[in-house]
Write a protein that holds these residues in place. Structure first.
Motif, short mmCIF file in Angstrom:
data_model
loop_
_atom_site.label_atom_id
_atom_site.label_comp_id
_atom_site.label_asym_id
_atom_site.label_seq_id
_atom_site.Cartn_x
_atom_site.Cartn_y
_atom_site.Cartn_z
N SER A 92 69.19 5.63 49.19
CA SER A 92 67.73 5.59 49.27
C SER A 92 67.29 4.20 48.81
O SER A 92 68.03 3.53 48.12
CB SER A 92 67.13 6.65 48.35
N GLY A 142 60.82 -9.51 58.23
CA GLY A 142 59.56 -8.95 58.74
C GLY A 142 58.73 -8.24 57.69
O GLY A 142 57.91 -7.39 58.02
N VAL A 146 53.69 -7.38 54.10
CA VAL A 146 53.55 -6.24 53.19
C VAL A 146 54.10 -6.56 51.80
O VAL A 146 54.26 -5.67 50.98
CB VAL A 146 54.25 -4.98 53.74
N LYS A 149 52.20 -5.05 49.01
CA LYS A 149 51.89 -3.62 49.05
C LYS A 149 52.85 -2.84 48.18
O LYS A 149 53.92 -3.32 47.80
CB LYS A 149 51.98 -3.12 50.50
N LEU A 150 52.44 -1.61 47.89
CA LEU A 150 53.30 -0.73 47.10
C LEU A 150 54.31 -0.04 48.02
O LEU A 150 54.03 0.18 49.20
CB LEU A 150 52.46 0.32 46.38
N ALA A 152 55.06 2.95 48.46
CA ALA A 152 54.58 4.16 49.11
C ALA A 152 53.91 3.86 50.44
O ALA A 152 53.76 4.73 51.29
CB ALA A 152 53.61 4.91 48.19
N GLU A 153 53.48 2.60 50.62
CA GLU A 153 52.79 2.24 51.86
C GLU A 153 53.74 1.77 52.95
O GLU A 153 53.31 1.37 54.02
CB GLU A 153 51.76 1.14 51.57
N LEU A 154 55.04 1.77 52.66
CA LEU A 154 56.01 1.28 53.63
C LEU A 154 56.64 2.44 54.40
O LEU A 154 56.74 3.55 53.90
CB LEU A 154 57.13 0.51 52.93
N SER A 155 57.13 2.13 55.62
CA SER A 155 57.94 3.11 56.34
C SER A 155 59.34 3.09 55.73
O SER A 155 59.69 2.20 54.96
CB SER A 155 58.00 2.74 57.81
N GLY A 157 62.17 2.39 57.12
CA GLY A 157 62.93 1.20 57.49
C GLY A 157 62.51 -0.02 56.68
O GLY A 157 63.35 -0.82 56.26
N MET A 158 61.21 -0.15 56.47
CA MET A 158 60.71 -1.29 55.68
C MET A 158 61.21 -1.20 54.25
O MET A 158 61.63 -2.20 53.66
CB MET A 158 59.18 -1.29 55.67
N ARG A 161 64.75 -2.24 54.04
CA ARG A 161 64.90 -3.70 54.14
C ARG A 161 64.54 -4.37 52.82
O ARG A 161 65.19 -5.33 52.39
CB ARG A 161 63.99 -4.24 55.25
N ASP A 185 65.90 6.33 61.79
CA ASP A 185 66.08 6.70 63.20
C ASP A 185 66.91 5.64 63.91
O ASP A 185 67.07 4.52 63.43
CB ASP A 185 64.72 6.90 63.87
N THR A 188 65.46 1.97 64.65
CA THR A 188 65.26 1.24 63.40
C THR A 188 66.59 0.81 62.83
O THR A 188 66.77 -0.32 62.37
CB THR A 188 64.56 2.16 62.37
N GLU B 5 58.30 1.50 63.47
CA GLU B 5 57.98 1.33 62.05
C GLU B 5 56.57 0.80 61.93
O GLU B 5 56.23 -0.21 62.48
CB GLU B 5 58.89 0.28 61.44
N GLN B 160 69.60 6.63 41.38
CA GLN B 160 69.94 5.49 42.23
C GLN B 160 69.25 4.21 41.76
O GLN B 160 69.80 3.12 41.88
CB GLN B 160 69.57 5.79 43.69
#
Lengths: 276, 268
Positions: A92, A142, A146, A149-150, A152-155, A157-158, A161, A185, A188, B5, B160
């Motif tokens: 994670s 990429g 963001v 940003k926090l 929680a606001e990311l997808s 995949g972001m 990364r 997915d 991504t 995304e 983690q």
């Protein structure tokens, strides 16, 4: 010091690791030996419970083996960790929810500031190491927009990364990745594989990469190590594909050839599991 | 990069305008309660004073209520502050040292189920009639919920995340400061939302049980009920209710500011 023969970045020899007390002992690793050459990309693949993640945790110094030795650039993993030679990317993203992406990525620099001196003793371990600018790394994958940003606001995949940038921001000599893309997915995942390969091609760090996906292992690796239960290395498949490996390569017949080779080894792993 | 995304939109903060649907139910409720009270006060004059009487004593001598409220508030907040500092320190200790946890936690649990107010009379003997025994009782009452939540919160960091920082050899102090304490904040605020109103209860109960108290709303209630001044009793209770509500509001405001990142504060 070693001109012709590059020393192994990770050396595992005769390692055994079991969990639990008798009579219910689970053997996670049984007499495992493995050498990961400096600067190479090595994947661990195998059925669930074959000890791939355990091997990674041993290399990160999070656990100690019952028997045998693990060496990272010639020293015990804990010593390597103390010198910040190791970068860990867990399954994670494991970002801190109260910090912005940028602060998440830079926090590892603030902790263990004595690591610089300890690391100097290792000399040059492969690549010249200009300090990586975290903002630059974020932009490269990429995440420039963001950065403040926090999490929680990311997808998903972001966030993953960002976790990779957090590990790479320290310029680790050894990057340990535990199924980092397994929750993403397909598309991504492919795009992140490409980005990781680009960054790796530039930073030339050693990567030990745990995965469930045969295609991912073949695309990314110099060597695919096939493991089987209980905790054994069954096969080691060198991948002779040229780099850089673009997504187009996924349709190449040679690519499928390597995939089949790994799949056959994995089948042995499965049948070995059934026999047990 | 794939288009699959994208940044998930932030939950929009509900525009809580002054729509009747928001305030009307409460107004209706208050009117019903007021009517029931007035009816009850006429039926049972020894149980409930008329609302007018409560209002009259409040407006008649506001300084008296404010002064005593101040005394109670000081005891409550003083006790809470001491209880908080002690609970936080012990919480850090037992989350870092399993030995300390095994030693301290059972004692703390027993302390929690013990009716602390029962020791109030002894504390008066030890500390006198001033605010000291009330502060001690309030501190003891607030200690436990803060301790349990702090200890739980400090240990709530996902494994983690801990492993990532372990793999770069972060020291225990760094893990505590950068990972554990921030992770514990939502838990600590949850405890404070209980402890702030609880501290007022603690102070009042201590005043009621500590015979010979000099001041405070609990003392006002105790003296007024012995003289059958029902309106004064309920005026003091009303002041206490307002005080508790304001304290709760204060915690909630601080929590919203401190925990903007936390989901639960965005939802409530």
């Amino acid at each position: 010091m070693d001109g012709a023969v590059r020393a192994a970045a990770i050396e595992v020899s005769g390692v055994r690791k079991a969990y639990g007390e008798p009579p219910s002992v689970t053997v996670a690793l049984d007499d495992v030996s493995l050498a990961v050459a400096a600067g190479s990309f090595v994947s661990l693949i195998g059925p669930s419970g074959c000890g791939k993640s355990t091997l990674l945790r041993l290399a990160a110094g999070l656990e100690a083996p019952d028997h045998g030795t693990v060496r990272v650039h010639g020293v015990a993993p804990r010593e390597a960790a103390a010198a910040k030679l190791i970068g860990l990317v867990p399954q994670s993203p494991a970002l801190l929810p109260w910090l912005s992406v940028l602060k998440n990525v830079t926090l590892p620099r603030k902790v263990n500031q004595g690591a610089g001196k300890r690391r100097a003793r290792f000399g040059d371990l492969g690549a010249g190491r200009p300090p990586a600018d975290p903002m630059d790394l974020l932009r490269r994958v990429g995440l420039g927009d963001v950065a403040h940003k926090l999490p929680a606001e990311l997808s998903g995949g972001m966030a993953q990364r960002a976790a990779i940038v957090r590990a790479l921001g320290l310029r680790p000599d050894v990057l340990l990745m535990d199924e980092p893309f397994s929750a993403l997915d397909e598309l991504t995942r492919e795009s992140l594989q490409g980005q990781l390969l680009d960054l790796w091609g530039e930073l030339k760090t050693t990567v030990l990469f745990v995965t469930h996906s045969i295609a991912e292992a073949v695309r990314m690796s110099d060597v695919v190590v096939v493991m089987g239960s209980p905790g054994r290395v069954l096969d080691s498949v060198p991948i002779g594909l040229p780099r850089p490996r673009d997504p187009g390569l996924l349709g190449d017949p040679r690519f499928h050839g390597y995939e089949d080779q790994v799949r056959v080894s994995l089948r042995h792993a499965w049948s070995a599991t059934d026999d047990a | 990069m794939t288009r699959s995304e994208r940044v998930s939109p932030r939950r929009p903060v509900a525009a809580r305008g002054l729509r009747p649907a928001m305030w009307l139910p409460l107004v209706v409720m208050l009117v019903v309660l007021g009517a029931a009270w007035t009816w009850g006060a006429q039926r049972f004059p020894y149980l409930l004073p008329p609302l007018r009487g409560v209002g009259a004593t409040l407006t008649g001598s506001p300084a008296y209520y404010l002064k005593n409220a101040g005394v109670t508030l000081e005891e409550a907040l003083g006790g809470l502050a001491i209880g908080f500092v002690a609970a936080f320190a012990v919480g850090v200790l037992i989350s870092e040292l399993p030995v300390a946890r095994r030693a301290v936690l059972p004692v703390a649990v027993v302390l929690n189920v013990t009716p602390i107010v029962a020791i109030a009379p002894t504390l008066v003997v030890a500390f006198g009639f001033g605010p000291a025994p009330k502060i001690v009782i309030t501190a003891l009452i607030c200690f436990f919920p803060i301790l349990i939540n702090t200890a739980t919160g400090l240990r709530s960091v996902p494994p983690q995340i801990l492993q990532v920082y372990q793999s770069i050899a972060a020291s225990r102090l760094e893990v505590l400061a950068y990972l554990r304490v921030p992770s514990a904040l939502p838990f600590i605020f949850a405890a404070l939302r209980i402890a702030f109103p609880l501290s007022v209860t603690g102070a009042v109960v201590a005043e009621l049980t500590a015979a010979g108290s000099a001041a405070g709303l609990g003392t006002v209630i105790s003296n007024a009920s012995s003289m059958n001044q029902l309106a004064v009793v309920y005026a003091a209770i009303l002041v206490l209710a307002v005080m508790g509500t304001l304290l709760l509001l204060l915690v909630t405001i601080i929590e919203r500011r401190a925990l903007r990142w936390h989901d639960s504060s965005a939802q409530s």
